[in-house]
Design an enzyme around this catalytic site. Structure first.
Site, PDB file in Angstrom:
ATOM      1  N   ASP A  60       0.686  -1.315   0.019  1.00 47.44           N
ATOM      2  CA  ASP A  60      -0.031   0.007  -0.095  1.00 47.44           C
ATOM      3  C   ASP A  60       0.816   1.083  -0.149  1.00 47.44           C
ATOM      4  O   ASP A  60       0.307   2.250  -0.193  1.00 47.44           O
ATOM      5  CB  ASP A  60      -1.088  -0.085   1.152  1.00 47.44           C
ATOM      6  CG  ASP A  60      -0.297  -0.135   2.631  1.00 47.44           C
ATOM      7  OD1 ASP A  60       0.850  -0.180   2.707  1.00 47.44           O
ATOM      8  OD2 ASP A  60      -1.057  -0.010   3.650  1.00 47.44           O
ATOM      9  N   SER A  61       2.306   1.119   0.106  1.00 49.86           N
ATOM     10  CA  SER A  61       3.068   2.252  -0.216  1.00 49.86           C
ATOM     11  C   SER A  61       2.826   2.563  -1.641  1.00 49.86           C
ATOM     12  O   SER A  61       3.170   3.775  -1.813  1.00 49.86           O
ATOM     13  CB  SER A  61       4.570   1.840  -0.026  1.00 49.86           C
ATOM     14  OG  SER A  61       4.746   0.513  -0.733  1.00 49.86           O
ATOM     15  N   ASP A  99      -1.210  -6.446  -0.555  1.00 48.65           N
ATOM     16  CA  ASP A  99      -1.157  -5.805   0.545  1.00 48.65           C
ATOM     17  C   ASP A  99      -2.878  -5.329   1.032  1.00 48.65           C
ATOM     18  O   ASP A  99      -3.468  -4.379   0.385  1.00 48.65           O
ATOM     19  CB  ASP A  99      -0.479  -4.363   0.754  1.00 48.65           C
ATOM     20  CG  ASP A  99       0.381  -4.112   2.127  1.00 48.65           C
ATOM     21  OD1 ASP A  99      -0.038  -5.016   3.089  1.00 48.65           O
ATOM     22  OD2 ASP A  99       0.826  -3.248   2.100  1.00 48.65           O
ATOM     23  N   GLU A 131      -1.472  -5.750   8.365  1.00 49.47           N
ATOM     24  CA  GLU A 131      -0.614  -5.046   9.486  1.00 49.47           C
ATOM     25  C   GLU A 131      -1.186  -5.269  10.944  1.00 49.47           C
ATOM     26  O   GLU A 131      -2.385  -5.397  11.254  1.00 49.47           O
ATOM     27  CB  GLU A 131      -0.579  -3.529   9.107  1.00 49.47           C
ATOM     28  CG  GLU A 131       0.236  -3.192   7.993  1.00 49.47           C
ATOM     29  CD  GLU A 131       0.388  -1.414   7.668  1.00 49.47           C
ATOM     30  OE1 GLU A 131       0.048  -0.761   8.769  1.00 49.47           O
ATOM     31  OE2 GLU A 131       0.917  -1.383   6.918  1.00 49.47           O
ATOM     32  N   GLU A 198       9.158  -4.178  10.526  1.00 46.13           N
ATOM     33  CA  GLU A 198       9.754  -2.882   9.952  1.00 46.13           C
ATOM     34  C   GLU A 198       9.918  -1.908  11.203  1.00 46.13           C
ATOM     35  O   GLU A 198       9.414  -1.604  11.982  1.00 46.13           O
ATOM     36  CB  GLU A 198       8.293  -1.921   9.092  1.00 46.13           C
ATOM     37  CG  GLU A 198       8.653  -0.774   8.883  1.00 46.13           C
ATOM     38  CD  GLU A 198       7.744  -0.166   7.726  1.00 46.13           C
ATOM     39  OE1 GLU A 198       6.869  -1.083   7.313  1.00 46.13           O
ATOM     40  OE2 GLU A 198       7.941   0.836   7.288  1.00 46.13           O
TER      41      GLU A 198
HETATM   42  O1  KIV Z   1       3.490  -1.134   1.715  1.00 49.21           O
HETATM   43  C1  KIV Z   1       4.639  -1.537   1.591  1.00 49.21           C
HETATM   44  O2  KIV Z   1       5.404  -1.259   0.793  1.00 49.21           O
HETATM   45  C2  KIV Z   1       5.057  -2.292   2.903  1.00 49.21           C
HETATM   46  C3  KIV Z   1       6.558  -2.734   3.003  1.00 49.21           C
HETATM   47  C4  KIV Z   1       7.336  -1.588   3.410  1.00 49.21           C
HETATM   48  C5  KIV Z   1       6.807  -3.888   3.763  1.00 49.21           C
HETATM   49  O3  KIV Z   1       4.318  -2.708   3.573  1.00 49.21           O
END
Ligand code: KIV
Length: 295
Positions: A60-61, A99, A131, A198
């Site tokens: 979700d980044s 994600d 998460e 993380e």
């Molecule tokens: O959303 C993301 O990119 C992540 C990674 C940093 C593990 O959760």
């Protein structure tokens, strides 16, 4: 008819073999470092494929790196599914993890299962990630019980960064470090096949490692984890936003992209582009007949 999915037989034995959960567990057992990267579209998936990584996360980044949101919070399940489906089209060998975005799994087990199923059915993901510990442990268990592999994520969990006091390292007091350890073990017991650590102190990650049988993928968690993950745009230098200290920049691709587009603009303005080799030709007599036809 057999319901066993057809696994393509490699033409030659050097062809990469698709990553599976047992192969991932085997990598941990053998102490082989596991490589994970994020991807958000067809070209980044092709890059991950050709570079030979083990796992690809449609993180979700992507809310920030490709959709331009200020955080990961606003991204919707539909937006994530569009990114994940594009990645699926470019990816064949690494395991693909989608994600679950903020708001798509917290309310109930039913909501979590339905969201996870969409990532598998509509986007072709192999697994999902969620998460936190706490109530997410039960959500992870429910999704696993529904037959979908789940990756956990503890330490700095950006979806709840405000509650954690901001985007900062976690587990820096004994109590908070113990909480990270408890969450990780609980997610393992819930059936997660792997877990992301993380932004926690390297020594805390190292101390938790012996408690975990599942692969642990670190990002800002030091070298003791079974593997590492980085955000595609951070490691290639495509994203201008704030980069955390763990985001090592292996290339400066954005500078290359800007230079390429600036050079194109200069050549168009200087009437250097297109050159003859970029243009199509027509036979002289056809051109003559055409211009005559134009009158
Ligand atoms: O959303 C993301 O990119 C992540 C990674 C940093 C593990 O959760």
């Amino acid at each position: 008819m057999s319901a066993t999915p057809h696994t393509p037989v490699p033409h030659d034995l050097n062809e990469p073999v698709p990553m599976t959960l047992p192969r991932l567990a085997e990598k941990k057992r053998l102490g082989e470092p596991i490589v994970m990267i994020t991807a958000y579209d067809y070209p980044s998936a092709q890059v991950a494929e050709e570079a030979g990584v083990d796992l690809v996360l449609v993180g979700d980044s992507g809310a920030m790196t490709v959709l331009g949101y200020p955080s990961t919070i606003p991204v919707s399940t539909d937006e994530m599914l569009m990114l994940a489906a594009a990645v699926r089209r470019g990816l064949h060998t690494p395991l693909l993890v989608g994600d679950l975005p903020f708001g798509s799994y917290e309310a109930s087990d039913t909501q979590a299962i339905e969201s996870a199923q969409r990532f598998i059915k509509e986007a072709g993901c192999d697994a999902v990630k969620l998460e936190r510990g706490g109530t997410s442990v039960q959500r992870a268990r429910a999704i696993v019980d529904a037959g979908i592999p789940v990756m956990g994520h503890v330490g700095l969990t950006p979806q709840t960064a405000t509650a954690l006091g901001g985007y900062r390292a976690q587990g820096r007091t004994a109590e908070r470090a113990l909480q990270v350890a408890r969450d990780a073990v609980a997610l393992q017991e819930a059936g997660c096949f792997a877990i992301v650590f993380e932004a926690i102190p390297a020594a805390v990650a190292e101390a938790i490692m012996p408690r975990l049988e599942i692969p642990v993928i670190g990002i800002g968690a030091g070298p003791a984890t079974d593997g590492q993950v980085l955000v595609f745009h951070d490691l290639l230098g495509i994203y201008d936003g704030h980069a955390p200290r763990f985001a090592k920049r292996f290339r400066d691709v954005k500078a290359q992209m800007v230079a390429g587009v600036a050079e194109y603009a200069a050549e168009v303005r200087g009437r250097e582009f297109p050159a003859p080799e970029h243009s199509y030709s027509i036979d002289d007599d056809e051109l003559e007949r055409f211009t005559a036809g134009l009158g």
